[in-house]
Motif scaffolding. Structure first.
Motif, PDB file in Angstrom:
ATOM      1  N   LYS A 130       0.830  -1.208   0.000  1.00  0.00           N
ATOM      2  CA  LYS A 130       0.000   0.000   0.000  1.00  0.00           C
ATOM      3  C   LYS A 130       0.864   1.257   0.000  1.00  0.00           C
ATOM      4  O   LYS A 130       0.702   2.148  -0.839  1.00  0.00           O
ATOM      5  N   SER A 131       1.793   1.321   0.957  1.00  0.00           N
ATOM      6  CA  SER A 131       2.628   2.523   1.054  1.00  0.00           C
ATOM      7  C   SER A 131       3.538   2.656  -0.159  1.00  0.00           C
ATOM      8  O   SER A 131       3.680   3.744  -0.720  1.00  0.00           O
ATOM      9  N   VAL A 132       4.151   1.552  -0.563  1.00  0.00           N
ATOM     10  CA  VAL A 132       5.105   1.619  -1.677  1.00  0.00           C
ATOM     11  C   VAL A 132       4.398   2.100  -2.947  1.00  0.00           C
ATOM     12  O   VAL A 132       4.951   2.876  -3.725  1.00  0.00           O
ATOM     13  N   ALA A 190      -3.375   9.865   2.707  1.00  0.00           N
ATOM     14  CA  ALA A 190      -3.215   9.680   4.151  1.00  0.00           C
ATOM     15  C   ALA A 190      -2.821   8.235   4.410  1.00  0.00           C
ATOM     16  O   ALA A 190      -3.620   7.326   4.193  1.00  0.00           O
ATOM     17  N   ASP A 191      -1.582   8.016   4.806  1.00  0.00           N
ATOM     18  CA  ASP A 191      -1.075   6.655   5.022  1.00  0.00           C
ATOM     19  C   ASP A 191      -1.261   6.263   6.484  1.00  0.00           C
ATOM     20  O   ASP A 191      -0.474   6.645   7.341  1.00  0.00           O
ATOM     21  N   GLU A 192      -2.290   5.528   6.751  1.00  0.00           N
ATOM     22  CA  GLU A 192      -2.645   5.109   8.110  1.00  0.00           C
ATOM     23  C   GLU A 192      -2.608   6.270   9.102  1.00  0.00           C
ATOM     24  O   GLU A 192      -1.889   6.215  10.099  1.00  0.00           O
ATOM     25  N   PRO A 193      -3.397   7.297   8.854  1.00  0.00           N
ATOM     26  CA  PRO A 193      -3.290   8.508   9.671  1.00  0.00           C
ATOM     27  C   PRO A 193      -3.816   8.343  11.089  1.00  0.00           C
ATOM     28  O   PRO A 193      -3.545   9.188  11.939  1.00  0.00           O
TER      29      PRO A 193
HETATM   30 MG   LIG Z   1       2.505   1.190   4.939  1.00  0.00          MG
END
Ligand SMILES: [Mg+2]
Ligand SMILES: Nc1ncnc2c1ncn2[C@@H]1O[C@H](COP(=O)(O)OP(=O)(O)OP(=O)(O)O)[C@@H](O)[C@H]1O
Lengths: 306, 334
Positions: B47-49, B183-186
């Motif tokens: 997800k983040s990548v 928003a990455d796991e905010p």
């Molecule tokens: Mg991540």
């Protein structure tokens, strides 16, 4: 923060008290300070007269009270060798030592920090290898050996610098370089590793996510964080340079406190040794407090307590 | 709604000492103006990548974007983010696309005031003067619900609570009026009550400012009240994408079924992390020739071990990458 500094000052005062106690008992460990200070072929009458004059006949606690109150006002008695008050003799040598330490520190900072920064920005590059090599040398070469080699090469062979003394403006360069080299090495390593660590911190990713230029990110976001660990090391190293230049001052015949200390030990001039020891401790402790202050100024987490 | 971002066949790998990590293996999706797209999936599903790749935030080396397109739309014009120069990308980052990261404690610079950290973005992208940027920053702090913004401008991150810091991060993300906020796991690092406040803040800001949001999360419970559509990722691929209600009602990928099964009931006190699907996610060091979910899947049949399923349309506005038709209870024919 004020409480923090009050505590810090309180600690320093306690430490200083400890130093005075140590310095006092140092010359009394063998039982008879007179035999330590007088030459071996002094007659019993001379010894007795000396004890009388120095007050060594009195009970120890009286002697200590005397020494302690004297130390508080900077009175360590007369130097046995110079026959004049010890502390002014020390203070006379202070400018030379401070000059040496300041120049040494500046050399270390102006070479060490940029090398560390460049190495950290581009690990594995040529400049990084140079920096790391210098760091390794700086931390492993014995300073008396380096001093001798430098005298042989730069003073005797090439004639670039005077080999001893303090009578030309460039006399300070060689001893200051030798004195500063270990610190230089430490600064390269510390700066480099701090840059590498901060570079991959989450808040640097945030800075990139804002679209800032790399130049701004390094100068503003990375460097300010790198500066924090540097301050404490610079403070400690400066204290060490002010107090620890016995070899270097002796080899280069640099007329500072280190040279005086070496001479005083040779002369068994204990009042002078004691004055130097206590005075150096005061300087180092004061420097520690300033370092903490500087630390608090650049690190808001300390300034505004968390 | 018109599309604002379109990602096609993104492939990102990390060339590490242990081998090649196949982190993202052909991810495609699109984002519409003003919508909220949730991206869910287990830890390590890419997800983040995926998001970092789109904006050139992948550490390189070891990371490398192997192929793909990421079009950012501006009306009828579109530009491929993956082909942009660094300088062009810097204009987009913080300007057109804002970020909020997971951990508000480590994501703010500890030695700069929060005001400075917001204002520098305004100076950078909008060309405001220092004073203008300060005034605008104070407005932004007010907008994200930080009390007494004038005084708070000069404070440092450690003087704020976790929730307040995340509000500061959000102020940074929206500062220059972006069209997209990622928003990455905010809310992952925050207390449950604070999480709800942050979700609410996002919803309010979206209503007022109209930006699209990509919300990366582990937490399907948050997704239902927040997202318009959900993208489910597994092993660096898209497993399924669907409007949120449809996904909850009728998941079409066995992995999604597992995720929903792992959703904790509101009365349970267990961790909200998605952990209870049997088996482990694929080892990304090994390139697969079959469906990466096959060995955890109770519906897997021969074909699942022979081919990798691609994302196919499956109903209105939905796509799924699975050879088994859950609705009909038999293999899909195509
Ligand atoms: Mg991540
Ligand atoms: N810098 C890196 N070097 C090597 N591998 C990496 C790097 N960054 C990410 N990866 C790998 O890429 C894969 C996908 O990671 P990613 O961070 O996108 O997962 P994620 O879905 O965001 O998970 P999480 O929910 O834990 O944040 C993981 O296997 C991870 O180990």
């Amino acid at each position: 923060m004020y409480r923090y500094f009050l505590a810090k000052i309180g600690q320093s005062v306690l430490l200083l008290f400890g130093v005075i106690v140590l310095v006092f008992f140092m010359v009394r460990l063998t039982g008879d300070p007179a035999s330590l200070m007088m030459s071996r072929n002094a007659s019993p009458e001379q010894m007795e007269a000396f004890r009388e004059r120095m007050g060594f006949n009195r009970p120890v606690y009286v002697q200590f009270a005397d020494f302690f109150t004297g130390a508080l006002v900077g009175d360590f008695g007369n130097s046995l060798h110079f026959k004049s008050p010890a502390l002014p003799l020390v203070l006379e040598r202070l400018p030379a030592t401070v000059q040496l330490a300041v120049v040494g520190l500046l050399i270390a900072m102006f070479i060490g920090i940029p090398l560390g920064l460049l190495g950290g920005f581009q690990p594995g590059s040529a400049i990084d290898s140079i920096g790391r090599g210098l760091a390794l040398l700086g931390q492993s070469i014995p300073n008396f050996w380096l001093a001798l080699i430098m005298i042989l090469f730069f003073a005797v062979r090439l004639g670039w610098f005077p080999s001893f003394g303090r009578d030309r403006w460039d006399s300070v360069i060689m001893p200051a370089f030798v004195l500063g080299l270990p610190t230089l090495g430490q600064l390269v390593r510390l700066t480099r590793s701090a840059v590498l660590e901060i570079r991959s911190a989450d808040f640097i990713r945030t800075a990139y996510s804002k679209g800032l230029e790399p130049r701004v990110i390094y100068a503003k976001h990375v460097f300010r964080n790198v500066a924090i660990p540097l301050v404490s090391v610079i403070g400690v190293q400066f204290g060490y340079m002010l107090g620890g230049s016995i070899y270097i001052e002796s080899i280069f015949a640099w007329p500072g406190m280190g040279q005086l200390l070496e001479q005083a030990i040779g002369w068994r001039d204990f009042p002078l040794v004691q004055a130097i020891a206590v005075f150096t401790s005061v300087v180092v402790l004061a420097l520690n407090i300033f370092t903490d202050l500087a630390y608090a100024i650049i690190d808001p987490r300390i300034r505004y307590g968390s | 709604m018109p599309t604002i971002l379109e990602v096609n066949n993104l492939v990102t790998r990390f060339y590490t000492l242990d081998g090649v990590v196949h982190a993202v293996n052909g991810v495609s999706f699109h984002l519409e103006e003003g919508e909220t797209l949730a991206i869910v999936g287990e830890s390590g599903s890419g997800k983040s990548v995926t998001m970092m790749s789109i904006l050139g935030l992948i550490p390189s080396p070891p990371g490398k974007i192997e192929s793909g397109e990421a079009y950012l739309y501006d009306g009828y014009e579109r530009r491929d983010l993956l082909k942009m120069s660094d300088a062009e990308l810097r204009e987009i980052r913080g300007g057109q696309i804002g970020f909020v990261f997971q951990d508000p404690i480590s994501s703010l610079n500890p030695v700069l005031t929060i005001g400075e950290q917001i204002a520098e973005s305004l100076v950078r992208h909008l060309g405001l003067s220092r004073e203008e940027a300060r005034d605008r920053t104070i407005e932004l702090l007010d907008l994200v619900g930080i009390p007494d913004p004038k005084a708070r401008y000069r404070n440092y991150p450690h003087q704020f609570s976790g929730g307040m810091r995340q509000r500061v991060m959000i102020a940074i993300a929206i500062a220059c009026g972006p069209k997209i906020v990622i928003a990455d796991e905010p809310t992952t690092a925050l207390d449950v009550t604070i999480q709800a406040q942050i979700v609410e803040l996002f919803l309010r800001l979206q209503k007022e400012l109209g930006m699209a949001i990509i919300w990366i999360t582990h937490d399907l419970a948050v997704v239902s009240g927040l997202a318009d559509r959900v993208l489910v990722m597994y092993g660096g691929r898209v497993a399924e994408v669907a409007p949120v209600d449809d996904l909850y009602e009728q998941p079409r990928h066995p992995y999604t079924v597992g995720l929903l099964g792992a959703l904790p009931r509101l009365d349970s006190r267990e961790s909200r992390r998605l952990v209870s699907i049997q088996g482990a996610p694929p080892d990304l060091l090994i390139p697969l020739k079959h469906c990466p979910f096959a060995w955890r899947c109770e519906y897997a049949f021969d074909r699942c071990w022979e081919e990798i399923p691609t994302l196919q349309p499956a109903g209105l506005n939905r796509k799924v990458a699975c050879f088994y038709d859950l609705e009909r209870g038999k293999p899909r024919h195509d």
